[in-house]
Structure formats: C-alpha cells, structure tokens
Design an enzyme around this catalytic site. Structure first.
Site, PDB file in Angstrom:
ATOM      1  N   LYS A  59       0.880  -1.299  -0.055  1.00 10.57           N
ATOM      2  CA  LYS A  59      -0.110  -0.108   0.444  1.00 10.57           C
ATOM      3  C   LYS A  59       0.861   1.473   0.215  1.00 10.57           C
ATOM      4  O   LYS A  59       1.809   1.080   0.976  1.00 10.57           O
ATOM      5  CB  LYS A  59      -0.669   0.389   1.355  1.00 10.57           C
TER       6      LYS A  59
ATOM      7  N   ASP B 112      -0.724  -0.524  -4.507  1.00 10.60           N
ATOM      8  CA  ASP B 112      -2.355  -0.011  -4.368  1.00 10.60           C
ATOM      9  C   ASP B 112      -1.934   1.478  -3.340  1.00 10.60           C
ATOM     10  O   ASP B 112      -2.071   1.586  -2.683  1.00 10.60           O
ATOM     11  CB  ASP B 112      -2.803  -1.440  -3.213  1.00 10.60           C
TER      12      ASP B 112
ATOM     13  N   GLU C  86      -2.553  -0.004  -8.765  1.00  9.86           N
ATOM     14  CA  GLU C  86      -3.379   0.364  -8.865  1.00  9.86           C
ATOM     15  C   GLU C  86      -3.903   1.280  -7.850  1.00  9.86           C
ATOM     16  O   GLU C  86      -3.958   2.392  -7.054  1.00  9.86           O
ATOM     17  CB  GLU C  86      -3.453  -1.610  -7.412  1.00  9.86           C
TER      18      GLU C  86
ATOM     19  N   LYS D 254     -13.335  -7.718  -7.972  1.00 11.11           N
ATOM     20  CA  LYS D 254     -13.336  -8.411  -6.555  1.00 11.11           C
ATOM     21  C   LYS D 254     -15.325  -8.727  -6.657  1.00 11.11           C
ATOM     22  O   LYS D 254     -16.255  -7.874  -6.793  1.00 11.11           O
ATOM     23  CB  LYS D 254     -13.568  -6.962  -5.691  1.00 11.11           C
TER      24      LYS D 254
END
Length: 368
Positions: free
Chosen positions: A164, A189, A214, A263
């Site tokens: 992250k 991300d 991302e 997802k």
C-alpha cells in the site's frame, strides 16, 4: 430447480491477528454478515457480505447491507423458483447499486446451485485450473516491518506482493523494497490517494519495474486514469472504478488501464464477475481476484472464480491463518508454496463450521 425457503443472516465479529492499514482505512476488528440460503429440498448455500463497518472502501456498510438484505433483496427471492443464479440479475436490476448486498445473496445461491447440480462452484463457473497461485498484501507500516513481512511471505512461496502506498509514503518505501528484493513480483496499491497533480511523481515509479499501480486516482474515475496511463510505462490496474461490466467496457475503450482487479462483492456477484472476466479475455486485459479481509466463505468463492482462464495474475487469496486464529471452514484454507488447491467437494468445496459461526454471532436473523 431452486426454490428458496429461508435465508439466515449471521452477523459475526472477529479480531484480525494483525491490524490492517491502507491510505483510506484502518481495520482491527472485522464485522461480517454470513448468508445461509436453504431451499425447499433442505440444501444450503453460503455467501458473505464483504462490506466494512464504515464506508471507506465503497458507500456500503455492514448495516446498510443488512437492511438491504432483510427488507428488500431477500423478500424478492423467498419462494421464487430459479433454474440458474444468472436470473438474479434480472430480479435485482430494479435496485440501484448496493453491489455487496446483492453479491452476498447471489453467492449463496451460486453455492446452492452447484451443490444441487452435484458439481463444484469452480466447474459451475467454467473454471479450468485446480490450483490457484496466491499473492499477499502488506499494509502501510514502518519500512522495517514491511520488509520483515515481505521476507517471511517470500520464504513461504507467495507469487505476488502488493504494498500500500500514499503520496506521503511511496518512493522511499518502493525504492528500499526494490533494493532488497530486485526480482520480487511487486505491485503498489494507492487506494485513490493521488490526483493528476501527482503525475510526475507517479512517473518516477516506472523505474522500479512494478507489475502495476492499482487505483491511483478517484474511485469513480476512468477519464484521468486514461490520461495517466498514456504517460506511464507501468500498467494501471483499476479496482474501485469498476463496479459493472459496463464500467470495464468503457475503461478498456478509453485506455484507462491495462489490468483489472475483480472483487465479486464490489461488482455485484459472481455472474457480473464472470462477465467482466470474459470481456477482459476478449480484449487481452489480464485480471486477478482482489481480497476484502473476508472470511473463508468468500475466500472459497474467490478460489472458484480465480480458476477461470483469464485470472493469470496471482490474487489476494492467501492462507486464512494470516488473518484469523481459527478458520470457519474445514479443511482450513492454506497456501502451500504459494498455491492453494481447490477442493473436490460440491459447491464451495469446504464444510462450513455452523456451530462456530453461531458462537461468533452477535445476532442471527432468519427470513422465511
């Protein structure tokens, strides 16, 4: 044929073994709603609400999903007869968005459908592989802690590593991790924490050979992502921006991304996930399956989905023991050398520990 007789909602709370931090949220205790659908023949199927307690990822929460399920969605399916879970899209289309609520009920009916057909959920979806390569996510923390986690997961054989990042915690972290692990399959991300003003900063990430960046821009954006992708050699992966197959079509046509994270909860279920998968396969856009700090019920659904042909990038599907002291399914979902084998059982392939779920439940609601 499937005729839904009753649906039970189990609201459970579990403490994560390690709190999880991203640029937009912090989670230590995870609320979930587990959905059990039982048909007139007594066959049950399981799904899960993967929304969080606060609307930091999408606008949905555990509370809003409970309301949608109890008061709106479940009454639409009780006593209805279905031949296939795909029919739920037509029934649910009058309800705007609320994808995670829809996905939880649809997922349970997919599991039920596969069981009644005497096949696995993977087979029902059109899966082509029996073993899924696993990736892991490393949340924002101290650099030394992140490197320690990556070292451990690398030794365990995981095939892809996601870190992250945010504007105040990016270059140094990526640079140091890349120095320590020059060949690591690494992605970053951003969880929508950048804007077009950060283009030059994001271009600096090209030097690190990342698999992808991302969702750098806003959760509802595909226009600015297209502008950014033109300037980057690193592929952009869209996550929050893709909530339907129509979103995916538009993003692909605009050139907003080169990868899409699917997802099931975010896009409204397995039927829509498969539509996005098929569209991306047709357009040579690789996909991977993202995670939501979910229980093993959703993890089992994700494994089945990730067995489809175009899931060519290891997803956020790792051992349950990374998150929970005890697994709520049997056998425990476990990665071995960075891979998880699909079970041969019917439906999701795992036995749900219903007694354990009842012990964890803060409330149990049955709708008939």
């Amino acid at each position: 044929m499937i005729k839904v007789e009753k649906v039970t909602l189990y609201h459970i709370t579990q403490k994560l073994k390690v709190p999880f931090t991203s640029s937009i949220g912090y989670v230590s205790d995870r609320d979930s709603i587990l959905v059990e659908v039982i048909d007139c023949d007594g066959v049950s199927g399981w799904g899960e609400v993967v929304a969080f307690s606060t609307p930091w990822y999408t606008e949905e929460t555990i509370s809003t999903c409970f309301h949608l399920l109890k008061d709106i969605l479940i009454p639409l399916v009780i006593s209805e007869t279905f031949e296939h879970p795909d029919e739920l899209q037509e029934i649910f289309k009058r309800i705007k968005r609320n994808q995670m609520a829809k996905a939880s009920l649809e997922g349970a009916i997919w599991d039920l459908y596969a069981k009644k057909k005497n096949i696995s959920l993977s087979t029902a979806l059109g899966g082509v592989r029996n073993e899924i390569e696993c990736g892991v996510v490393v949340g924002i923390s101290s650099l030394s802690n992140m490197i320690e986690q990556i070292t451990r997961y690398n030794e365990e054989g995981y095939k892809r590593f996601k870190i992250k990042i945010s504007p105040d915690q990016d270059m140094k972290i990526v640079e140091e991790i890349r120095k320590r692990f020059p060949d690591l399959p690494l992605m970053a991300d951003a969880n929508s924490s950048y804007t077009l003003k950060d283009v030059e900063r994001l271009k600096e990430l090209d030097q690190f050979g990342l698999m992808m960046i991302e969702q750098p821009f806003a959760a509802d954006d595909i226009i600015d992502h297209a502008k950014l992708q033109e300037k980057l050699s690193t592929p952009i992966c869209l996550d929050e921006s893709i909530t339907t197959s129509e979103d995916a079509r538009k993003a692909i046509e605009l050139g907003s991304c080169q990868v899409i994270n699917i997802k099931p909860g975010r896009v409204g279920g397995l039927t829509e996930s498969k539509k996005i998968h098929d569209l991306c396969l047709k357009n040579d856009i690789p996909v991977w399956c993202g995670g939501m700090l979910e229980t093993s019920i959703s993890r089992a659904h994700n494994l089945a989905l990730a067995s489809l042909a175009n899931f060519t990038i290891p997803g956020d599907i790792s051992s349950s023991s990374r998150y929970w002291e005890q697994d709520i399914v049997d056998p425990e979902i476990k990665s071995v050398a960075g891979k998880i084998s699909l079970q041969n059982g019917l439906g999701i392939g795992f036995d749900v520990k219903k007694d354990m779920i009842k012990e964890l439940a803060t409330s149990i609601t049955t709708i008939k």
